[in-house]
Motif scaffolding. Structure first.
Motif, PDB file in Angstrom:
ATOM      1  N   ALA A  50      35.055  30.819  41.081  1.00 38.36           N
ATOM      2  CA  ALA A  50      36.188  31.099  41.954  1.00 38.36           C
ATOM      3  C   ALA A  50      37.059  29.865  42.115  1.00 38.36           C
TER       4      ALA A  50
ATOM      5  N   PRO B 292      32.467  40.227  43.234  1.00 38.60           N
ATOM      6  CA  PRO B 292      32.180  39.917  44.634  1.00 38.60           C
ATOM      7  C   PRO B 292      31.428  41.076  45.270  1.00 38.60           C
TER       8      PRO B 292
ATOM      9  N   THR C 179      35.169  39.226  37.852  1.00 35.67           N
ATOM     10  CA  THR C 179      34.319  38.727  38.926  1.00 35.67           C
ATOM     11  C   THR C 179      33.650  39.910  39.604  1.00 35.67           C
TER      12      THR C 179
ATOM     13  N   ASP D  40      30.726  35.005  48.572  1.00 32.94           N
ATOM     14  CA  ASP D  40      30.943  36.429  48.297  1.00 32.94           C
ATOM     15  C   ASP D  40      30.615  36.797  46.856  1.00 32.94           C
TER      16      ASP D  40
ATOM     17  N   THR E  11      38.442  34.469  46.246  1.00 25.71           N
ATOM     18  CA  THR E  11      37.100  34.883  46.629  1.00 25.71           C
ATOM     19  C   THR E  11      36.214  33.659  46.831  1.00 25.71           C
TER      20      THR E  11
ATOM     21  N   LEU F  56      38.191  43.075  49.840  1.00 25.34           N
ATOM     22  CA  LEU F  56      37.517  42.478  48.684  1.00 25.34           C
ATOM     23  C   LEU F  56      38.413  42.454  47.457  1.00 25.34           C
TER      24      LEU F  56
ATOM     25  N   THR G 159      41.468  40.020  47.879  1.00 24.51           N
ATOM     26  CA  THR G 159      41.050  38.621  47.781  1.00 24.51           C
ATOM     27  C   THR G 159      40.709  38.251  46.347  1.00 24.51           C
ATOM     28  N   ALA G 160      40.035  39.156  45.638  1.00 24.01           N
ATOM     29  CA  ALA G 160      39.646  38.873  44.252  1.00 24.01           C
ATOM     30  C   ALA G 160      40.871  38.719  43.355  1.00 24.01           C
TER      31      ALA G 160
END
Length: 477
Positions: A48, A354, A352, A387, A383, A374, A377-378
């Motif tokens: 991240a 998370p 990713t 997470d 992230t 989620l 943010t990703a």
């Protein structure tokens, strides 16, 4: 009157077991005044992008690394000029400079907490314990550890001249001059070797001519051999979609590097089994429409993924073996009594996964909110490392790309992963008659060391039953 002293900030261990990180950008410059916990840089780990907060309040005295450089954990990256109310006055025994050095050494003798983790473990000498490098080089190629200096760091110069390429032929009347090896860091030299580039040919743009990763990448992009092809006029080239460059090379790093290593480890460690089930999800889609129109869910984002995620959590209650982990070192099977639900997210930086902590305790409304947060943010690349670790089972929604089914690879440390296919209208036998219904294919991959075929099949059947008739939940809880 308080004196000032130099405080050095070393790249902290972000709690992921990583040995290095890349500085993406600096948010401050030399001479800037910063406050405690002010964001001073963006750092990219293997998982991240992390905002690095300042552990001190003061003035930025020196930036020891450039943006784009890969730095080992524990190496100095920035120095601050801070007030020291307890420092000895100038000219007294134990001058301000001596007090600064003593305090800095004392500070380096322990781990200092900060918002993103803890500093590297420091030995009695005051220097951080060096971690094992991820590549193999002889001791002669290792660069000396740079000692911290106030305000400006002097680049380390390797004193031993080395000729890595065969010596050039002597030209009459011209002496052969032995060239000093170009200055660069070990990761940059490794990158050059991987790309087959002679660093003698690369011009360094860093401090004192230091060759950076960008220099090597730029050289690689412009130095690739070109095949003899007929030249096309600009209009013709545009018409057939021919790029100006024959190849584009992208360094394998960050999320892409971590994901590749994790997938290889998973594929060749856990014996994968994949099962498929196609179900009529028309009742689920009708339920979704009713929920979106309800007052309770007004303003919330509801998708087929939301309902499917809740269905996975309910099916796990009846089939808990899919929520477990194989601990090879301890020779134990770890059964999780909670569910950290991983959601595979495609981001500009790569894949990713998370996870939503304690997703099994959430209502559908709470799960909808957590999923929205989620994914947002990703996609923004923000992230947090926390997470991205600790997941117990995952979902990958390949249906958003128009794909019906696949054989997903397990997220390392998890026993199962569910792939959701696209929802399509298709002819289907409904109430003994042929009708157009909305159908979805479900794919389940599981670790056959942990999950038997019967257990995997029952879980997939339960999941399909819930999505084909949500009222079935009443018989399961």
């Amino acid at each position: 009157m308080s004196a000032t002293m130099i405080k050095e900030f070393r790249l902290p261990d972000l709690g992921e077991g990583l040995t290095e990180s890349e500085i993406l950008s600096w948010k401050v410059a030399v001479g800037d005044t910063v406050t405690l916990n002010q964001v001073i840089a963006e750092v990219e780990t293997a998982k991240a992008v992390v905002e690095l907060p300042s552990p001190f309040a003061g003035i930025v005295a020196a930036l020891h690394e450039q943006a784009g450089s890969v730095v080992e954990v524990g190496k100095p990256i920035v120095s601050f000029e801070v007030d020291d109310a307890g420092a000895s006055p100038s000219g007294a025994a134990g001058s301000g400079e001596a007090a600064s050095t003593e305090s800095t050494a004392e500070t380096a003798a322990k781990r200092e907490p900060n918002l993103v983790g803890y500093g590297a473990v420091v030995e009695k000498s005051g220097r951080p314990a060096r971690r094992q490098r991820t590549f193999d080089e002889s001791a002669a190629e290792r660069e000396p550890v740079r000692e911290p200096v106030p305000f400006v760091e002097q680049p380390a110069v390797e004193p031993v001249p080395v000729v890595e390429q065969p010596a050039p032929l002597a030209v009459p009347n011209e002496p052969v001059v032995e060239q000093e090896r170009p200055r660069s860091t070990p990761p940059v030299r490794k990158l050059a070797r991987d790309l087959g580039i002679d660093l003698e040919l690369v011009k360094g743009t860093g401090p004192a001519g230091l060759i950076t990763r960008s220099d090597v990448q730029d050289f690689a992009a412009g130095a690739q051999p070109q095949l003899a092809v007929p030249e096309l006029a600009p209009a013709a080239a545009s018409a057939v979609g021919v790029s100006a460059e024959r190849e584009t090379r992208t360094p394998i790093k960050g999320v892409r590097k971590f994901t590749a290593a994790a997938m290889v480890q998973s594929a060749f460690t856990a014996p994968h089994v994949t099962e498929f089930l196609t179900v009529d999800v028309t009742p689920t889609m009708e339920l979704l429409t009713r929920l979106k129109a309800s007052r309770e869910f007004a303003g919330y984002k509801l998708t087929p993924l939301t309902i499917a995620a809740k269905a996975v959590l309910i099916a796990l209650r009846r089939n808990p073996t899919l929520n477990s982990r194989w601990d090879e070192a301890a020779q134990e099977i770890v059964q999780f009594n909670y569910v950290n639900l991983g959601i595979a997210a495609a981001t500009p930086r790569g894949l990713t996964v998370p996870n939503i902590k304690d997703a099994d305790r959430m209502t559908l409304l709470e799960l909808s909110t957590a999923l929205s947060a989620l994914t947002d943010t990703a996609r923004s690349g923000k992230t947090s490392p926390a997470d991205l670790t600790g997941g117990t089972i995952s979902i990958t929604n390949i249906g958003v790309f128009g794909i019906d089914a696949g054989t997903p690879i397990l997220n390392p440390g998890e026993a199962a992963i569910v792939a959701l296919g696209s929802v399509r209208k298709a002819p289907w036998v409904h109430n003994d008659e042929l009708a157009v219904r909305q159908v979805m294919s479900l794919s389940l991959s599981f670790d056959h060391r942990l999950v038997d075929g019967e257990q995997g099949s029952k879980f997939l059947a339960d999941l399909g039953a819930i999505l084909s008739d949500p009222a079935t939940v009443m018989t399961m809880i």
